[in-house]
Design a protein around this motif. Structure first.
Motif, short mmCIF file in Angstrom:
data_model
loop_
_atom_site.label_atom_id
_atom_site.label_comp_id
_atom_site.label_asym_id
_atom_site.label_seq_id
_atom_site.Cartn_x
_atom_site.Cartn_y
_atom_site.Cartn_z
N GLY A 66 0.90 -1.07 -0.01
CA GLY A 66 -0.04 -0.10 -0.16
C GLY A 66 0.80 1.49 0.04
N VAL A 67 0.18 2.53 -0.08
CA VAL A 67 1.07 3.48 0.00
C VAL A 67 0.63 4.66 0.96
CG1 VAL A 67 1.03 3.61 -2.58
CG2 VAL A 67 -0.53 4.72 -1.53
N GLY A 68 1.58 5.54 1.24
CA GLY A 68 1.29 6.82 2.28
C GLY A 68 0.90 7.78 1.62
N VAL A 69 0.36 8.76 2.36
CA VAL A 69 0.04 10.14 1.70
C VAL A 69 0.17 11.08 2.94
CG1 VAL A 69 -1.49 9.28 -0.01
CG2 VAL A 69 -2.68 9.56 2.24
N ALA A 70 0.46 12.25 2.72
CA ALA A 70 0.41 13.21 3.73
C ALA A 70 0.59 14.69 2.84
CB ALA A 70 1.94 13.06 4.43
N GLY A 71 0.27 15.56 3.62
CA GLY A 71 0.21 17.15 3.18
C GLY A 71 -0.17 17.91 4.23
N HIS A 72 0.02 19.26 4.22
CA HIS A 72 0.02 20.30 4.95
C HIS A 72 -1.31 21.35 4.63
CE1 HIS A 72 0.86 24.40 6.88
NE2 HIS A 72 0.45 23.68 7.88
N SER A 73 -2.09 21.78 5.22
CA SER A 73 -3.07 23.01 5.11
C SER A 73 -3.63 22.47 3.94
CB SER A 73 -2.12 24.16 4.78
OG SER A 73 -3.00 25.08 4.69
N LEU A 74 -3.72 22.95 2.66
CA LEU A 74 -4.77 22.74 1.70
C LEU A 74 -4.16 21.23 1.41
CD1 LEU A 74 -6.87 24.34 0.38
CD2 LEU A 74 -5.31 24.51 -1.82
N GLY A 75 -2.93 20.77 1.42
CA GLY A 75 -2.61 19.59 1.24
C GLY A 75 -2.84 18.61 2.03
N GLY A 76 -3.38 19.08 3.51
CA GLY A 76 -3.78 18.09 4.23
C GLY A 76 -5.30 17.78 4.19
N MET A 77 -6.01 18.89 3.52
CA MET A 77 -7.27 18.72 3.28
C MET A 77 -7.48 17.73 1.95
SD MET A 77 -8.29 22.79 3.53
CE MET A 77 -10.01 22.80 2.82
N THR A 78 -6.34 17.88 1.29
CA THR A 78 -6.33 16.98 0.09
C THR A 78 -6.06 15.41 0.39
OG1 THR A 78 -5.41 18.67 -1.57
CG2 THR A 78 -4.92 16.37 -2.29
N THR A 79 -5.28 15.41 1.43
CA THR A 79 -5.00 14.02 1.84
C THR A 79 -6.23 13.38 2.62
OG1 THR A 79 -2.51 14.62 2.36
CG2 THR A 79 -3.45 12.96 3.79
N HIS A 80 -6.92 14.41 3.47
CA HIS A 80 -8.22 13.78 4.13
C HIS A 80 -9.32 13.34 3.34
CE1 HIS A 80 -11.73 13.99 6.88
NE2 HIS A 80 -10.97 13.15 7.34
N GLY A 81 -9.25 14.19 1.99
CA GLY A 81 -10.37 13.79 1.31
C GLY A 81 -9.94 12.59 0.54
N LEU A 82 -8.91 12.13 0.24
CA LEU A 82 -8.47 10.60 -0.02
C LEU A 82 -9.09 9.55 0.92
CD1 LEU A 82 -4.86 11.29 -1.20
CD2 LEU A 82 -6.76 10.60 -2.83
N LEU A 83 -9.23 9.84 2.04
CA LEU A 83 -9.85 8.81 3.05
C LEU A 83 -11.36 8.94 3.17
CD1 LEU A 83 -7.49 9.77 6.09
CD2 LEU A 83 -7.16 8.04 4.20
N THR A 84 -12.06 9.93 2.51
CA THR A 84 -13.36 10.27 2.60
C THR A 84 -14.05 10.36 1.38
OG1 THR A 84 -12.91 12.58 2.90
CG2 THR A 84 -12.97 11.31 4.93
N ALA A 85 -14.30 11.71 0.69
CA ALA A 85 -15.17 11.97 -0.05
C ALA A 85 -14.62 11.27 -1.52
CB ALA A 85 -15.26 13.38 -0.37
N TRP A 86 -13.24 11.22 -1.70
CA TRP A 86 -12.72 10.61 -2.86
C TRP A 86 -11.80 9.66 -2.68
CZ3 TRP A 86 -13.02 15.90 -1.41
CH2 TRP A 86 -13.82 16.55 -1.97
N PRO A 87 -12.17 8.54 -2.00
CA PRO A 87 -11.25 7.41 -1.45
C PRO A 87 -10.36 6.92 -2.54
CG PRO A 87 -13.90 6.66 -1.64
CD PRO A 87 -13.77 8.20 -2.17
N ASP A 88 -9.23 6.61 -1.96
CA ASP A 88 -8.26 5.51 -2.64
C ASP A 88 -7.83 4.31 -1.87
OD1 ASP A 88 -6.21 4.50 -3.99
OD2 ASP A 88 -5.66 6.53 -4.94
N GLU A 89 -8.45 3.15 -2.23
CA GLU A 89 -8.38 1.91 -1.29
C GLU A 89 -6.79 1.61 -1.10
OE1 GLU A 89 -9.89 0.46 -5.50
OE2 GLU A 89 -10.17 2.13 -3.89
N ARG A 90 -6.06 1.90 -1.96
CA ARG A 90 -4.48 1.76 -1.86
C ARG A 90 -3.75 2.31 -0.57
NH1 ARG A 90 -3.24 3.55 -7.93
NH2 ARG A 90 -4.39 5.20 -7.09
N ILE A 91 -4.52 3.18 -0.10
CA ILE A 91 -3.72 4.23 1.01
C ILE A 91 -3.70 3.31 2.35
CG2 ILE A 91 -3.91 6.08 2.54
CD1 ILE A 91 -5.08 7.64 0.04
N ALA A 92 -2.46 3.12 2.77
CA ALA A 92 -2.41 2.25 4.08
C ALA A 92 -1.99 3.03 5.31
CB ALA A 92 -1.22 1.08 3.85
#
Length: 444
Positions: free
Chosen positions: A172-198
Protein backbone atom coordinates in the motif's frame (compact mmCIF):
# COMPACT_ATOMS: atom_id res chain seq x y z
CA UNK A 1 -18.69 24.06 5.12
CA UNK A 2 -20.22 27.44 4.28
CA UNK A 3 -19.13 29.53 1.31
CA UNK A 4 -18.07 32.22 3.76
CA UNK A 5 -15.81 29.77 5.55
CA UNK A 6 -14.34 28.71 2.22
CA UNK A 7 -13.73 32.33 1.33
CA UNK A 8 -11.87 32.84 4.60
CA UNK A 9 -9.76 29.81 3.89
CA UNK A 10 -9.02 31.19 0.45
CA UNK A 11 -7.79 34.40 2.05
CA UNK A 12 -5.57 32.83 4.69
CA UNK A 13 -4.78 29.25 3.71
CA UNK A 14 -1.14 29.14 2.72
CA UNK A 15 2.41 28.75 3.89
CA UNK A 16 2.87 31.82 6.03
CA UNK A 17 6.56 32.04 6.88
CA UNK A 18 7.04 28.66 5.24
CA UNK A 19 6.34 30.06 1.81
CA UNK A 20 9.79 31.56 1.64
CA UNK A 21 11.90 29.06 2.62
CA UNK A 22 -6.58 2.44 -13.25
CA UNK A 23 -5.64 1.02 -9.76
CA UNK A 24 -2.35 -0.83 -9.50
CA UNK A 25 -2.97 -2.10 -5.97
CA UNK A 26 -5.91 -3.72 -4.28
CA UNK A 27 -7.20 -2.88 -0.81
CA UNK A 28 -4.51 -1.91 1.67
CA UNK A 29 -4.16 -3.51 5.11
CA UNK A 30 -5.62 -1.72 8.12
CA UNK A 31 -2.46 -2.14 10.16
CA UNK A 32 1.19 -2.89 9.56
CA UNK A 33 1.74 -6.57 8.85
CA UNK A 34 4.69 -8.96 8.86
CA UNK A 35 6.63 -8.32 5.68
CA UNK A 36 9.94 -9.39 4.11
CA UNK A 37 11.27 -5.82 3.85
CA UNK A 38 13.19 -4.51 6.82
CA UNK A 39 13.06 -0.83 7.66
CA UNK A 40 16.40 0.78 6.77
CA UNK A 41 18.64 1.72 9.66
CA UNK A 42 20.88 4.04 7.65
CA UNK A 43 20.26 7.56 6.43
CA UNK A 44 20.27 7.98 2.64
CA UNK A 45 21.36 10.71 0.30
CA UNK A 46 18.44 12.13 -1.70
CA UNK A 47 17.87 12.03 -5.43
CA UNK A 48 15.10 13.78 -7.35
CA UNK A 49 13.57 13.17 -10.79
CA UNK A 50 10.84 15.20 -12.49
CA UNK A 51 7.96 13.68 -14.46
CA UNK A 52 5.61 15.59 -16.78
CA UNK A 53 2.34 13.81 -16.06
CA UNK A 54 -1.26 14.91 -16.47
CA UNK A 55 -4.82 13.93 -15.66
CA UNK A 56 -7.01 14.99 -18.54
CA UNK A 57 -6.17 18.64 -19.13
CA UNK A 58 -4.65 19.06 -15.65
CA UNK A 59 -0.89 19.20 -15.80
CA UNK A 60 0.69 17.29 -12.91
CA UNK A 61 4.37 18.04 -12.90
CA UNK A 62 5.66 15.69 -10.21
CA UNK A 63 9.02 15.64 -8.54
CA UNK A 64 9.91 12.29 -7.02
CA UNK A 65 12.41 12.34 -4.16
CA UNK A 66 14.04 9.00 -3.40
CA UNK A 67 16.86 7.28 -1.48
CA UNK A 68 20.03 7.70 -3.53
CA UNK A 69 23.62 6.62 -3.44
CA UNK A 70 26.08 9.11 -2.04
CA UNK A 71 26.74 10.95 1.20
CA UNK A 72 23.67 11.75 3.31
CA UNK A 73 22.94 15.25 4.48
CA UNK A 74 23.14 17.29 1.30
CA UNK A 75 20.53 18.77 -1.00
CA UNK A 76 18.64 16.50 -3.41
CA UNK A 77 20.71 15.61 -6.47
CA UNK A 78 18.90 15.59 -9.81
CA UNK A 79 18.81 12.12 -11.38
CA UNK A 80 21.19 10.64 -8.77
CA UNK A 81 21.53 6.83 -8.88
CA UNK A 82 18.86 5.06 -6.82
CA UNK A 83 20.12 3.36 -3.66
CA UNK A 84 20.00 -0.41 -3.48
CA UNK A 85 16.73 -1.67 -2.08
CA UNK A 86 12.96 -1.69 -2.46
CA UNK A 87 11.14 1.24 -0.87
CA UNK A 88 7.52 2.11 0.02
CA UNK A 89 5.85 5.14 -1.54
CA UNK A 90 4.63 8.18 0.43
CA UNK A 91 3.02 10.93 -1.67
CA UNK A 92 3.21 14.52 -0.33
CA UNK A 93 0.77 17.38 -1.09
CA UNK A 94 1.89 21.00 -0.67
CA UNK A 95 -0.22 23.82 0.78
CA UNK A 96 -1.72 26.82 -1.01
CA UNK A 97 0.97 28.86 -2.75
CA UNK A 98 3.60 26.20 -2.10
CA UNK A 99 5.56 23.59 -3.99
CA UNK A 100 7.55 20.47 -3.11
CA UNK A 101 10.73 22.46 -2.40
CA UNK A 102 9.02 24.83 0.05
CA UNK A 103 8.01 21.77 2.07
CA UNK A 104 11.50 20.34 2.28
CA UNK A 105 11.19 19.79 6.09
CA UNK A 106 8.39 17.27 5.47
CA UNK A 107 9.60 15.79 2.16
CA UNK A 108 13.34 15.28 2.58
CA UNK A 109 13.27 13.33 5.87
CA UNK A 110 11.03 10.72 4.24
CA UNK A 111 13.46 10.13 1.37
CA UNK A 112 16.41 10.07 3.77
CA UNK A 113 14.61 7.41 5.84
CA UNK A 114 13.96 5.07 2.92
CA UNK A 115 10.74 6.19 1.24
CA UNK A 116 10.06 7.20 -2.37
CA UNK A 117 8.19 10.52 -2.24
CA UNK A 118 6.23 11.72 -5.28
CA UNK A 119 5.31 15.37 -4.74
CA UNK A 120 3.02 16.90 -7.38
CA UNK A 121 2.89 20.58 -8.24
CA UNK A 122 -0.85 21.21 -8.26
CA UNK A 123 -1.95 23.22 -11.31
CA UNK A 124 -4.16 25.81 -9.59
CA UNK A 125 -2.85 26.07 -6.01
CA UNK A 126 0.95 26.06 -6.30
CA UNK A 127 3.37 29.00 -6.34
CA UNK A 128 2.35 31.59 -8.94
CA UNK A 129 -1.10 30.12 -9.69
CA UNK A 130 -4.51 31.72 -9.02
CA UNK A 131 -4.99 29.75 -5.81
CA UNK A 132 -8.25 28.04 -6.68
CA UNK A 133 -9.18 26.26 -3.44
CA UNK A 134 -12.33 24.93 -5.09
CA UNK A 135 -10.07 22.30 -6.64
CA UNK A 136 -9.82 20.82 -3.15
CA UNK A 137 -13.54 21.01 -2.38
CA UNK A 138 -14.57 19.53 -5.72
CA UNK A 139 -12.09 16.68 -5.33
CA UNK A 140 -9.77 17.61 -8.17
CA UNK A 141 -6.64 17.60 -6.03
CA UNK A 142 -7.47 14.32 -4.29
CA UNK A 143 -8.08 12.76 -7.70
CA UNK A 144 -4.79 14.30 -8.89
CA UNK A 145 -3.03 12.48 -6.06
CA UNK A 146 -4.63 9.18 -7.04
CA UNK A 147 -3.35 9.73 -10.59
CA UNK A 148 0.15 10.46 -9.28
CA UNK A 149 0.06 7.31 -7.15
CA UNK A 150 -0.96 5.24 -10.19
CA UNK A 151 1.76 6.75 -12.35
CA UNK A 152 4.40 6.27 -9.64
CA UNK A 153 3.51 2.63 -9.03
CA UNK A 154 3.68 1.99 -12.78
CA UNK A 155 7.33 3.08 -12.79
CA UNK A 156 8.21 -0.14 -11.00
CA UNK A 157 7.70 -2.04 -14.26
CA UNK A 158 8.63 0.71 -16.72
CA UNK A 159 11.61 -0.47 -18.73
CA UNK A 160 14.51 1.93 -18.51
CA UNK A 161 13.19 4.01 -15.63
CA UNK A 162 15.75 4.21 -12.81
CA UNK A 163 13.06 3.51 -10.19
CA UNK A 164 12.00 0.25 -11.86
CA UNK A 165 12.31 -2.62 -9.41
CA UNK A 166 12.84 -0.26 -6.45
CA UNK A 167 9.19 0.38 -5.51
CA UNK A 168 7.22 -1.64 -2.98
CA UNK A 169 3.89 -2.25 -4.70
CA UNK A 170 2.60 -4.83 -2.21
CA UNK A 171 2.09 -2.99 1.07
CA UNK A 172 0.00 0.00 0.00
CA UNK A 173 1.04 3.64 -0.08
CA UNK A 174 1.30 6.54 2.30
CA UNK A 175 -0.03 10.05 1.78
CA UNK A 176 0.66 13.26 3.64
CA UNK A 177 0.13 16.97 3.20
CA UNK A 178 -0.14 20.28 5.00
CA UNK A 179 -2.98 22.83 5.07
CA UNK A 180 -4.68 22.65 1.67
CA UNK A 181 -2.51 19.57 1.10
CA UNK A 182 -3.74 18.14 4.41
CA UNK A 183 -7.30 18.63 3.22
CA UNK A 184 -6.38 16.90 -0.05
CA UNK A 185 -4.98 14.04 2.03
CA UNK A 186 -8.11 13.76 4.17
CA UNK A 187 -10.22 13.81 1.01
CA UNK A 188 -8.52 10.59 -0.07
CA UNK A 189 -9.88 8.92 3.08
CA UNK A 190 -13.40 10.31 2.72
CA UNK A 191 -15.15 11.89 -0.27
CA UNK A 192 -12.67 10.74 -2.96
CA UNK A 193 -11.33 7.52 -1.47
CA UNK A 194 -8.30 5.61 -2.68
CA UNK A 195 -8.24 2.09 -1.26
CA UNK A 196 -4.51 1.75 -1.91
CA UNK A 197 -3.74 4.05 1.01
CA UNK A 198 -2.35 2.27 4.06
CA UNK A 199 -1.07 5.29 5.99
CA UNK A 200 -1.93 8.99 6.06
CA UNK A 201 -0.67 12.07 7.90
CA UNK A 202 -2.82 15.18 7.34
CA UNK A 203 -1.13 18.25 8.84
CA UNK A 204 -3.43 21.19 9.70
CA UNK A 205 -6.46 19.90 7.80
CA UNK A 206 -10.20 20.43 8.13
CA UNK A 207 -12.89 17.77 7.91
CA UNK A 208 -13.52 16.90 4.27
CA UNK A 209 -16.37 14.44 4.76
CA UNK A 210 -17.42 11.11 6.17
CA UNK A 211 -14.86 8.28 6.19
CA UNK A 212 -15.10 5.80 3.34
CA UNK A 213 -15.27 2.10 4.13
CA UNK A 214 -13.09 1.54 1.07
CA UNK A 215 -10.02 2.87 2.89
CA UNK A 216 -8.40 1.17 5.89
CA UNK A 217 -5.39 3.23 6.86
CA UNK A 218 -3.33 4.15 9.91
CA UNK A 219 -4.01 7.89 10.24
CA UNK A 220 -1.98 10.45 12.24
CA UNK A 221 -3.34 14.01 12.53
CA UNK A 222 -0.94 16.85 13.43
CA UNK A 223 -2.38 20.25 14.34
CA UNK A 224 -1.82 23.39 16.39
CA UNK A 225 -4.66 24.10 18.80
CA UNK A 226 -4.45 27.85 18.08
CA UNK A 227 -4.53 27.49 14.29
CA UNK A 228 -6.30 30.60 12.91
CA UNK A 229 -6.64 29.17 9.39
CA UNK A 230 -7.72 25.53 9.64
CA UNK A 231 -9.92 25.13 12.69
CA UNK A 232 -8.58 22.71 15.29
CA UNK A 233 -12.13 21.64 16.16
CA UNK A 234 -12.75 20.58 12.57
CA UNK A 235 -9.64 18.40 12.55
CA UNK A 236 -10.70 16.87 15.87
CA UNK A 237 -14.08 16.07 14.34
CA UNK A 238 -12.37 14.43 11.37
CA UNK A 239 -10.26 12.39 13.78
CA UNK A 240 -13.28 11.30 15.84
CA UNK A 241 -15.07 10.04 12.72
CA UNK A 242 -12.25 7.75 11.56
CA UNK A 243 -11.81 4.21 12.86
CA UNK A 244 -8.66 3.14 14.69
CA UNK A 245 -5.72 2.77 14.39
CA UNK A 246 -5.28 6.52 14.58
CA UNK A 247 -3.52 9.22 16.59
CA UNK A 248 -3.72 12.98 17.04
CA UNK A 249 -0.62 15.04 17.87
CA UNK A 250 -1.62 18.45 19.25
CA UNK A 251 0.89 21.28 19.48
CA UNK A 252 -0.51 23.41 22.30
CA UNK A 253 -0.44 27.16 21.92
CA UNK A 254 0.65 26.80 18.30
CA UNK A 255 -0.72 28.17 15.05
CA UNK A 256 -0.87 26.93 11.50
CA UNK A 257 2.62 25.77 10.64
CA UNK A 258 5.28 26.68 13.22
CA UNK A 259 5.79 23.06 14.28
CA UNK A 260 6.90 22.08 10.77
CA UNK A 261 9.92 24.33 10.50
CA UNK A 262 13.22 24.18 12.36
CA UNK A 263 12.65 24.98 16.03
CA UNK A 264 9.31 24.93 17.87
CA UNK A 265 8.64 21.20 18.27
CA UNK A 266 10.00 20.43 14.80
CA UNK A 267 11.86 17.46 16.28
CA UNK A 268 8.68 15.93 17.75
CA UNK A 269 6.76 16.50 14.52
CA UNK A 270 9.31 14.85 12.25
CA UNK A 271 10.13 11.93 14.56
CA UNK A 272 6.45 11.05 15.04
CA UNK A 273 5.70 11.45 11.32
CA UNK A 274 8.61 9.24 10.24
CA UNK A 275 7.97 6.49 12.78
CA UNK A 276 4.26 6.46 11.90
CA UNK A 277 5.20 5.75 8.29
CA UNK A 278 7.92 3.24 9.25
CA UNK A 279 5.44 1.31 11.37
CA UNK A 280 2.61 1.52 8.85
CA UNK A 281 4.55 0.70 5.67
CA UNK A 282 7.60 -1.24 6.81
CA UNK A 283 5.88 -3.02 9.71
CA UNK A 284 8.58 -1.60 12.02
CA UNK A 285 7.36 -2.42 15.55
CA UNK A 286 10.34 -0.62 17.11
CA UNK A 287 9.17 2.56 15.37
CA UNK A 288 5.65 1.93 16.69
CA UNK A 289 7.00 1.60 20.21
CA UNK A 290 8.93 4.87 19.88
CA UNK A 291 5.84 6.89 19.00
CA UNK A 292 4.92 8.09 22.52
CA UNK A 293 8.47 9.30 23.17
CA UNK A 294 8.66 10.84 19.70
CA UNK A 295 5.60 12.98 20.33
CA UNK A 296 6.40 14.09 23.87
CA UNK A 297 7.37 17.64 24.77
CA UNK A 298 6.26 20.25 27.25
CA UNK A 299 3.82 21.71 24.71
CA UNK A 300 2.41 18.61 23.00
CA UNK A 301 -0.53 16.34 23.76
CA UNK A 302 -1.14 13.10 21.90
CA UNK A 303 -4.24 10.94 21.58
CA UNK A 304 -3.53 7.31 20.70
CA UNK A 305 -6.03 4.65 19.73
CA UNK A 306 -5.33 0.97 19.01
CA UNK A 307 -1.73 1.40 17.93
CA UNK A 308 -0.55 -1.80 19.58
CA UNK A 309 -1.69 -5.41 19.27
CA UNK A 310 -3.26 -6.87 22.45
CA UNK A 311 -0.68 -9.04 24.23
CA UNK A 312 -1.23 -12.46 25.80
CA UNK A 313 -2.17 -13.02 29.44
CA UNK A 314 0.52 -12.80 32.14
CA UNK A 315 0.91 -13.40 35.86
CA UNK A 316 -2.07 -12.69 38.13
CA UNK A 317 -1.26 -9.98 40.68
CA UNK A 318 -2.84 -7.57 43.12
CA UNK A 319 -1.32 -4.19 43.90
CA UNK A 320 -1.08 -3.19 47.56
CA UNK A 321 -0.26 0.46 48.16
CA UNK A 322 2.62 1.32 50.52
CA UNK A 323 0.72 4.51 51.40
CA UNK A 324 -2.10 2.73 53.26
CA UNK A 325 -1.56 -1.03 52.89
CA UNK A 326 -4.80 -1.30 50.88
CA UNK A 327 -5.31 -3.10 47.56
CA UNK A 328 -6.03 -1.35 44.28
CA UNK A 329 -9.60 -1.94 43.13
CA UNK A 330 -11.16 -1.58 39.67
CA UNK A 331 -14.24 0.18 41.05
CA UNK A 332 -17.68 -0.95 39.91
CA UNK A 333 -16.40 -3.91 37.97
CA UNK A 334 -13.98 -1.73 36.02
CA UNK A 335 -16.51 0.95 35.13
CA UNK A 336 -15.13 3.36 37.73
CA UNK A 337 -11.71 4.69 38.59
CA UNK A 338 -8.93 2.66 40.20
CA UNK A 339 -8.65 3.32 43.95
CA UNK A 340 -6.36 1.76 46.60
CA UNK A 341 -9.09 1.22 49.19
CA UNK A 342 -9.72 -2.49 49.66
CA UNK A 343 -8.54 -4.60 52.60
CA UNK A 344 -8.90 -7.94 50.81
CA UNK A 345 -8.56 -9.37 47.33
CA UNK A 346 -11.36 -10.41 44.97
CA UNK A 347 -11.83 -10.23 41.18
CA UNK A 348 -11.99 -6.44 41.26
CA UNK A 349 -8.53 -6.38 42.86
CA UNK A 350 -6.86 -8.89 40.54
CA UNK A 351 -5.04 -8.02 37.33
CA UNK A 352 -3.09 -9.87 34.66
CA UNK A 353 0.41 -8.37 34.67
CA UNK A 354 1.47 -8.59 31.02
CA UNK A 355 5.12 -8.36 30.04
CA UNK A 356 5.50 -6.23 26.90
CA UNK A 357 9.29 -6.46 26.84
CA UNK A 358 12.08 -4.08 27.90
CA UNK A 359 10.46 -3.55 31.30
CA UNK A 360 7.12 -2.40 29.88
CA UNK A 361 3.92 -3.94 31.24
CA UNK A 362 0.15 -3.71 30.90
CA UNK A 363 -2.55 -4.50 33.46
CA UNK A 364 -5.78 -6.29 32.53
CA UNK A 365 -8.53 -6.31 35.12
CA UNK A 366 -10.24 -9.57 36.11
CA UNK A 367 -13.37 -7.56 36.83
CA UNK A 368 -14.12 -6.88 33.17
CA UNK A 369 -11.17 -8.19 31.12
CA UNK A 370 -10.28 -4.62 30.13
CA UNK A 371 -6.87 -2.94 30.21
CA UNK A 372 -5.93 -0.18 32.64
CA UNK A 373 -5.60 3.15 30.84
CA UNK A 374 -3.87 6.39 31.81
CA UNK A 375 -6.85 8.45 30.68
CA UNK A 376 -6.19 11.51 28.53
CA UNK A 377 -2.44 10.95 28.52
CA UNK A 378 -2.32 10.70 32.30
CA UNK A 379 -4.35 13.82 33.01
CA UNK A 380 -7.24 11.88 34.59
CA UNK A 381 -7.47 8.92 37.01
CA UNK A 382 -6.72 5.41 35.81
CA UNK A 383 -9.66 3.35 34.56
CA UNK A 384 -9.81 -0.29 33.39
CA UNK A 385 -11.81 0.40 30.23
CA UNK A 386 -9.74 -0.40 27.14
CA UNK A 387 -10.08 -3.47 24.90
CA UNK A 388 -6.55 -3.26 23.49
CA UNK A 389 -3.10 -2.03 24.46
CA UNK A 390 -1.52 1.13 23.14
CA UNK A 391 0.77 3.73 24.70
CA UNK A 392 -1.94 4.89 27.14
CA UNK A 393 -2.17 1.32 28.47
CA UNK A 394 1.59 0.78 28.70
CA UNK A 395 3.59 1.30 31.89
CA UNK A 396 7.27 0.94 32.68
CA UNK A 397 7.87 -1.27 35.70
CA UNK A 398 10.37 0.23 38.16
CA UNK A 399 11.78 -2.14 40.81
CA UNK A 400 12.45 -0.16 43.98
CA UNK A 401 15.22 -0.94 46.49
CA UNK A 402 12.66 -1.74 49.23
CA UNK A 403 11.12 -4.54 47.17
CA UNK A 404 8.12 -2.55 46.01
CA UNK A 405 7.44 -1.56 42.41
CA UNK A 406 6.39 1.68 40.78
CA UNK A 407 4.62 2.13 37.45
CA UNK A 408 5.62 4.93 35.09
CA UNK A 409 3.10 5.72 32.35
CA UNK A 410 4.53 5.63 28.86
CA UNK A 411 2.37 8.50 27.61
CA UNK A 412 3.78 11.13 29.98
CA UNK A 413 6.67 9.52 31.91
CA UNK A 414 4.83 10.20 35.21
CA UNK A 415 4.44 7.70 38.04
CA UNK A 416 1.12 6.17 39.09
CA UNK A 417 0.21 7.58 42.49
CA UNK A 418 -2.32 6.56 45.15
CA UNK A 419 -3.23 10.14 45.94
CA UNK A 420 -4.26 11.21 49.42
CA UNK A 421 -2.77 8.09 50.95
CA UNK A 422 -5.17 5.99 48.92
CA UNK A 423 -8.29 8.06 49.56
CA UNK A 424 -8.36 9.36 46.00
CA UNK A 425 -8.22 7.58 42.61
CA UNK A 426 -4.91 6.49 41.13
CA UNK A 427 -3.48 8.92 38.60
CA UNK A 428 -0.24 8.96 36.60
CA UNK A 429 0.93 12.42 37.62
CA UNK A 430 3.86 12.04 40.02
CA UNK A 431 7.38 13.11 39.06
CA UNK A 432 9.13 11.17 41.85
CA UNK A 433 8.64 8.01 43.90
CA UNK A 434 7.38 7.98 47.48
CA UNK A 435 5.05 5.69 49.47
CA UNK A 436 2.03 6.75 47.36
CA UNK A 437 3.88 5.68 44.21
CA UNK A 438 5.08 2.34 45.64
CA UNK A 439 3.13 -0.92 45.46
CA UNK A 440 3.68 -4.48 46.57
CA UNK A 441 2.88 -7.00 43.85
CA UNK A 442 0.95 -9.84 45.52
CA UNK A 443 0.67 -12.83 43.22
CA UNK A 444 -2.21 -15.24 42.91
Amino acid sequence: MSLRRRALLGTFLGLGAAGVGASVLGAAPAQAVSRPLDAPTQRFAIGVREYAWSRGNRRLTTRIFYPATGTPGGNPVTNAPVANGVFPIVEFSHGLGGNPESYAPLVRPLAEAGFVVPAPVFPTTSTGTPGNIQDVYNGNQSMDVSEVITRTLALNTTAGDPLAGHLDTAVGVGVAGHSLGGMTTHGLLTAWPDERIAAAVPFACVDMGNPSNRVTANVLFVHGDQDPICQYSSARQAYAELPAPKAFLTHRGTGHDQYIWSGYNHTQTIATYLDWMRWSLYGDTAARDRLPADATSGTTTTTWESTLTPPPAGAVVSLRSRANNQYVCAENGGAGQLVANRASVGPWERFDLIDLGSGAVALRSHANNQYVCAENAGAQPLVANRASVGPWETFQRVNNADGSVSLRAQVNSRYVSAQGGGSQPLIANATSIGPAESFDLVTG
